[in-house]
Enzyme design. Structure first.
Site, PDB file in Angstrom:
ATOM      1  N   ARG A 276       0.844  -1.203   0.000  1.00  0.00           N
ATOM      2  CA  ARG A 276       0.000   0.000   0.000  1.00  0.00           C
ATOM      3  C   ARG A 276       0.869   1.238   0.000  1.00  0.00           C
ATOM      4  O   ARG A 276       0.672   2.149   0.801  1.00  0.00           O
ATOM      5  CB  ARG A 276      -0.913  -0.006   1.232  1.00  0.00           C
ATOM      6  CG  ARG A 276      -2.021  -1.064   1.110  1.00  0.00           C
ATOM      7  CD  ARG A 276      -3.142  -0.845   2.076  1.00  0.00           C
ATOM      8  NE  ARG A 276      -2.738  -1.144   3.453  1.00  0.00           N
ATOM      9  CZ  ARG A 276      -3.579  -1.553   4.376  1.00  0.00           C
ATOM     10  NH1 ARG A 276      -4.852  -1.757   4.066  1.00  0.00           N
ATOM     11  NH2 ARG A 276      -3.166  -1.759   5.602  1.00  0.00           N
TER      12      ARG A 276
ATOM     13  N   ASP B  49      -0.396   1.884  11.894  1.00  0.00           N
ATOM     14  CA  ASP B  49      -0.654   1.031  10.730  1.00  0.00           C
ATOM     15  C   ASP B  49      -0.573   1.906   9.476  1.00  0.00           C
ATOM     16  O   ASP B  49      -0.830   3.111   9.538  1.00  0.00           O
ATOM     17  CB  ASP B  49      -2.049   0.402  10.823  1.00  0.00           C
ATOM     18  CG  ASP B  49      -2.084  -0.762  11.806  1.00  0.00           C
ATOM     19  OD1 ASP B  49      -3.193  -1.180  12.188  1.00  0.00           O
ATOM     20  OD2 ASP B  49      -0.999  -1.243  12.191  1.00  0.00           O
ATOM     21  N   ASP B  50      -0.274   1.285   8.332  1.00  0.00           N
ATOM     22  CA  ASP B  50      -0.083   2.073   7.116  1.00  0.00           C
ATOM     23  C   ASP B  50      -1.401   2.432   6.431  1.00  0.00           C
ATOM     24  O   ASP B  50      -1.406   2.865   5.286  1.00  0.00           O
ATOM     25  CB  ASP B  50       0.865   1.356   6.134  1.00  0.00           C
ATOM     26  CG  ASP B  50       0.273   0.047   5.610  1.00  0.00           C
ATOM     27  OD1 ASP B  50       0.824  -0.502   4.635  1.00  0.00           O
ATOM     28  OD2 ASP B  50      -0.728  -0.437   6.174  1.00  0.00           O
ATOM     29  N   ASP B  51      -2.512   2.284   7.141  1.00  0.00           N
ATOM     30  CA  ASP B  51      -3.789   2.716   6.559  1.00  0.00           C
ATOM     31  C   ASP B  51      -4.574   3.580   7.546  1.00  0.00           C
ATOM     32  O   ASP B  51      -5.744   3.863   7.339  1.00  0.00           O
ATOM     33  CB  ASP B  51      -4.635   1.512   6.138  1.00  0.00           C
ATOM     34  CG  ASP B  51      -4.960   0.609   7.310  1.00  0.00           C
ATOM     35  OD1 ASP B  51      -5.691  -0.384   7.100  1.00  0.00           O
ATOM     36  OD2 ASP B  51      -4.499   0.877   8.435  1.00  0.00           O
TER      37      ASP B  51
ATOM     38  N   ASP C  46       0.211  -7.504  18.353  1.00  0.00           N
ATOM     39  CA  ASP C  46      -0.251  -6.460  19.282  1.00  0.00           C
ATOM     40  C   ASP C  46      -0.812  -7.059  20.572  1.00  0.00           C
ATOM     41  O   ASP C  46      -0.601  -6.512  21.664  1.00  0.00           O
ATOM     42  CB  ASP C  46      -1.284  -5.539  18.613  1.00  0.00           C
ATOM     43  CG  ASP C  46      -2.357  -6.280  17.836  1.00  0.00           C
ATOM     44  OD1 ASP C  46      -3.219  -5.625  17.235  1.00  0.00           O
ATOM     45  OD2 ASP C  46      -2.332  -7.529  17.809  1.00  0.00           O
TER      46      ASP C  46
END
Lengths: 330, 330
Positions: free
Chosen positions: A74, A149-151, A244
């Site tokens: 992404r 997170d990358d989103d 996590d």
């Protein structure tokens, strides 16, 4: 008798003269040095050298943090988010954990679009692992880590406030996404969120975990994570999930208190649907939540007990966005 | 030779018989004792003795608190509130500070309406002083104090939650009414609430005091309060105000941190308008707020510095009244 200046013995004369001259020279040097220090420094007006190595940071400001963002498939979201996050106050450095194995990092493009407010380091990974982001990166210089997170897009206001909260609770995971486990009569644990039954400690709900996909925590915990039982790594690797949850177990064991402190976000968004890659996160897998319940029970097994503790403390920022958030009928 | 029983010397025979008899008696007593202990206790079915002294409490439960409520000229509100507050979970005892000098305490009426969930002690005062409520009462047995104004109604949910928060922040004043001071360019301080300019530490507002008219704090601070400079008492007595500001100064000095932790109340009400006495609180006096700014400056003088610190932490109860209070768009 009187002393004639030129009749004094040569040595005495010479010493006095020497002394006088030395003093004059020293004074002149001091004056010169002072003037030099006061001169305006020569500004560099040329185009900045885009290929220049970032200046080595001596001691990062004690109230600064490092953003660690893992990315897979992404890159468009990553770059969008980096534009936002690179400008967050108190940010020291960004570490991008590049899980796109075999794909070149966008360093050339990144540099061509500089200068950037902070150094950004791309850490190339050899295997696409969920727990890659939990390494004890040598580039990490601050006590505080912000993991995203990358989103996930969280506003600068929320991050600045949550960082100040972390500074008051440095041994906790201070973040925006609360979750809980519940116990069932069979002794088997279940993982979930508000949809699960309240654990039954008084009224309202409780949380026992704060997810690290949008949270601050102490960099020391990354160090600790390297020293966990092998079975923990196996679990994370086989599920490509639950890193996590494992971190929350680690922190709870370490403190003997609830692992997390939940800060209610004013503006948090998931940009998943905005990606051109067509890739949607792991949490869309059918078995995702069941897997996480599975992980809770496995970790209880591995750690020989349930260390997670409940909390119902929800923190918001006083008078923001509006003073009305604390007005009452009194 | 053989021993004939009746030929043994009398003493030996006597001792053996004595031993045997003693053993039998002891065994019988033990059996009787055991049977007595196992008997069901006789239940008292008569009307409870309304005049009975409350049983002396040995060691109060560690997670219980004492309510201290000062009252003046609003006995109707007091009794209304006592009906509510006497039933709050974890309450150990109520101490009513009776500022109605010369007026009889409503003890007869109180007793005639018993039994009551907890002991209520009426402390008759000889002078109507604001700081009467800040005495180190000998009846106070718990570590925690809940102090309430006699016109303030806070829901049981709010109190139960705030008490649990105090247990996590025992050195702070944990309560429902935040206030702040601000500094002006002249160096003179001003006292106020949201209407005052924000102190300017990032965005949003800050508070530097939590008022003790609706708050939990450690009983040790009542002890500390007895050891303050005489000028503090004079100030409170001459203004009949500012005892709460003085307490915040005391706590801030003691901890070096913000004195209070603000818990956002779900349901807090001022019952002032409901009184038949026609008496409305001190805060309606024209000079009330100006007096409080005056107090802040006087206290800075007395303590030779400004110990109050700012905080912007606002605490709410996760998932109460409704889980929607923590849902987000993610």
């Amino acid at each position: 008798r009187y002393f004639h200046f030129w009749k004094l013995p040569g040595r005495v004369m010479g010493i006095r003269l020497l002394r006088f001259t030395s003093v004059v020279i020293i004074v002149l040097l001091l004056v010169a040095g002072a003037l030099t220090a006061l001169l305006p420094s020569v500004k560099d007006d040329k185009m900045p050298n885009l290929r220049r190595e970032p200046k080595p940071q001596s001691q990062p400001a004690p109230d600064s943090f490092t953003l660690i963002m893992q990315t897979y498939n992404r890159t468009d979201l990553l770059l969008k988010l980096l534009n936002h996050y690179q400008a967050i106050p108190h940010l020291h450095k960004v570490i991008v954990v590049w899980n796109n194995v075999g794909e070149k990092i966008p360093e050339e493009m990144w540099n061509s679009l500089g200068p950037h407010p902070v150094p950004v380091v791309f850490k190339v990974q050899t295997v696409n692992r969920m727990r890659n982001r939990l390494q004890n990166f040598p580039e990490l210089e601050t006590k505080a880590v912000l993991m995203m997170d990358d989103d996930t897009l969280v506003s600068a206001h929320d991050l600045a406030f949550a960082f100040s909260v972390w500074q008051q609770f440095p041994e906790h995971i201070v973040g925006f996404i609360p979750r809980k486990h519940i116990s069932t009569p069979s002794g088997v644990y279940s993982y979930g969120s508000f949809e699960l039954q309240n654990p039954g400690f008084g009224n309202g709900d409780q949380y026992s975990m704060v997810l690290i996909g949008a949270a601050f925590f102490h960099s020391g915990y990354l160090e600790d994570f390297q020293r966990q039982p092998e079975a923990v790594y196996t679990l994370i690797d086989e599920t490509q999930n639950c890193d996590d949850i494992a971190m929350n177990f680690l922190v709870a064991k370490h403190t003997g208190k609830p692992s997390g402190v939940f800060v209610k976000p004013v503006d948090i968004r998931n940009l998943e649907k905005d990606t051109n890659s067509g890739y949607s996160g792991m949490w869309h897998r059918a078995e995702h939540l069941l897997q996480r319940s599975y992980c809770v029970n496995k970790l209880v097994n591995i750690y020989d007990g349930m260390p997670l503790k409940y909390s119902n403390i929800m923190i918001s920022q006083f008078g923001f966005p509006h003073y009305a958030n604390h007005k009452n009928k009194m």
